[in-house]
Scaffold this active site. Structure first.
Site, PDB file in Angstrom:
ATOM      1  N   TYR A   1       0.811  -1.212   0.000  1.00  0.00           N
ATOM      2  CA  TYR A   1       0.000   0.000   0.000  1.00  0.00           C
ATOM      3  C   TYR A   1       0.850   1.271   0.000  1.00  0.00           C
ATOM      4  O   TYR A   1       0.406   2.321  -0.452  1.00  0.00           O
ATOM      5  CB  TYR A   1      -0.937   0.020   1.210  1.00  0.00           C
ATOM      6  CG  TYR A   1      -2.025  -1.030   1.195  1.00  0.00           C
ATOM      7  CD1 TYR A   1      -2.114  -1.977   0.173  1.00  0.00           C
ATOM      8  CD2 TYR A   1      -2.968  -1.084   2.195  1.00  0.00           C
ATOM      9  CE1 TYR A   1      -3.103  -2.937   0.167  1.00  0.00           C
ATOM     10  CE2 TYR A   1      -3.980  -2.046   2.195  1.00  0.00           C
ATOM     11  CZ  TYR A   1      -4.037  -2.971   1.176  1.00  0.00           C
ATOM     12  OH  TYR A   1      -5.016  -3.914   1.169  1.00  0.00           O
TER      13      TYR A   1
ATOM     14  N   ASP B   1      -5.375  -6.358   6.095  1.00  0.00           N
ATOM     15  CA  ASP B   1      -6.562  -5.701   5.547  1.00  0.00           C
ATOM     16  C   ASP B   1      -7.620  -6.746   5.190  1.00  0.00           C
ATOM     17  O   ASP B   1      -8.808  -6.618   5.544  1.00  0.00           O
ATOM     18  CB  ASP B   1      -6.155  -4.898   4.309  1.00  0.00           C
ATOM     19  CG  ASP B   1      -7.254  -3.990   3.798  1.00  0.00           C
ATOM     20  OD1 ASP B   1      -8.294  -3.842   4.480  1.00  0.00           O
ATOM     21  OD2 ASP B   1      -7.074  -3.402   2.713  1.00  0.00           O
TER      22      ASP B   1
END
Length: 368
Positions: A146, A252
């Protein structure tokens, strides 16, 4: 009397209405403890973009910089509405990731908790849930895919391409592992290390650092599990886990799966902890399809307040009192329409009424 400054970022969708319930709780906590909360509202997310042209405006940054902690609501819009915002200013890219980077909130705590009395919320069979689900996912939050370098364009063959880098160094890994080992030492002394070292070299390094850090924690049993196997076991035997630690993208995905086995992300608060500042938020999205209807359950927002009381302000007992108050509302048969599972046997109440009932239950419990 101690005073704590809190940045209040209500956000988008159902964010403002569930944040209102969190503020109710904070005002009650003030009234029954030797503490004052200086609440500083600020725009954040899609609503901030439409108001100021930025998803994380400079004035909001200034308020967050000065706050002792940040309480964040939900952000984001539906797919079509999101197209009205430039890609780099869409709430996740333009607000959330920059906030994580600014405050270096490297450790994400996501409790996955469902007592046996609330097993009806879960899609899992009662025999799988057993005495209840009680585990914590520790997710590294500011590294990995990310936050790596990103590039897109047209290659020499005229084809569109994208290149994204998964990057970690040993210090980034070590510090989140220390958090996970410390938490494991306070619970069942078992730590599941989730990785994909049979494919990813980043996981090979991750596992090397796990072996180094575990030398300082000889009382902790470390169990290694591949991320795909962990996803399976979360459904088949969630009670086999206690503390799980993993890199950013794995965390996540698996933490959202954790919400699934509970029956809703609406039952999952979270804490995002940095070296000097932390922010607290519900794990779920902004649910624009039900925004403004007063049917969203504020459990994860109020639970985030409980985590803030404990982790930022050292109010451990009041945090436990708040968890008890929330569970008492469910135990009495009340729920909001978005979490209704039992048809007419449940007493469906509004978002505000749920918050009011948590207030009532908390008032019954003696403060410190």
């Amino acid at each position: 009397m101690s005073t704590h400054s809190i940045a209040i970022l209500a956000g988008d969708g159902i964010g403002p209405e569930i944040m209102d319930q969190a503020i109710k709780i904070l005002r009650l906590v003030e009234s029954r403890n030797n503490v004052a909360f200086d609440l500083k509202p600020a725009p954040f997310g899609a609503s901030a973009y439409f108001e100021t042209g930025k998803s994380f405006p400079d004035e909001t940054m200034a308020i967050c910089d000065q706050a002792d902690a940040i309480l964040k609501g939900t952000i984001g819009l539906n797919h079509e509405e999101s197209k009205k915002i430039p890609v780099d200013e869409q709430p996740e890219r333009g607000a959330l990731l920059p906030m994580r980077r600014r405050y270096d909130t490297y450790a994400n705590f996501r409790p996955v908790y469902l007592p046996r009395s609330l097993a009806h919320f879960s899609p899992l069979k009662p025999e799988v849930i057993g005495e209840g689900i009680d585990l914590v996912i520790i997710r590294e939050l500011v590294g990995g895919l990310y936050f790596g370098k990103k590039e897109s364009g047209i290659n020499e063959a005229g084809r569109r391409y994208v290149h994204e880098m998964l990057e970690y160094d040993e210090d980034q890994i070590r510090r989140v592992l220390e958090v996970a080992f410390e938490l494991a030492s306070k619970r069942k002394k078992v730590l599941h290390n989730v990785h994909k070292s049979n494919v990813l070299k980043s996981s090979v390094l991750w596992n090397d650092v796990v072996e180094e850090v575990r030398q300082d924690h000889p009382d902790i049993e470390v169990k290694h599990v591949l991320v795909d196997a962990a996803a399976t076991y979360l459904c088949l035997d969630p009670a086999s886990f206690d503390v799980m630690v993993m890199e950013n993208m794995f965390g996540d995905i698996l933490s959202d799966q954790g919400g699934g086995i509970l029956g809703s992300l609406g039952l999952m608060p979270s804490a995002c902890v940095g070296p000097e500042k932390s922010y607290y938020e519900p794990s779920h999205g902004s649910a624009p399809d039900i925004a403004g209807q007063g049917i969203a359950n504020p459990y994860s927002m109020i639970g985030s307040v409980a985590m803030m009381l404990e982790m930022s302000f050292g109010m451990d007992q009041e945090a436990r009192n708040l968890w008890q108050a929330m569970q008492s509302v469910f135990a009495a048969g009340f729920t909001t329409p978005d979490l209704a599972r039992r048809g007419d046997s449940e007493k469906k109440i509004s978002t505000a009424e749920f918050g009011d009932r948590v207030v009532t239950e908390l008032e019954k419990i003696p403060a410190d």
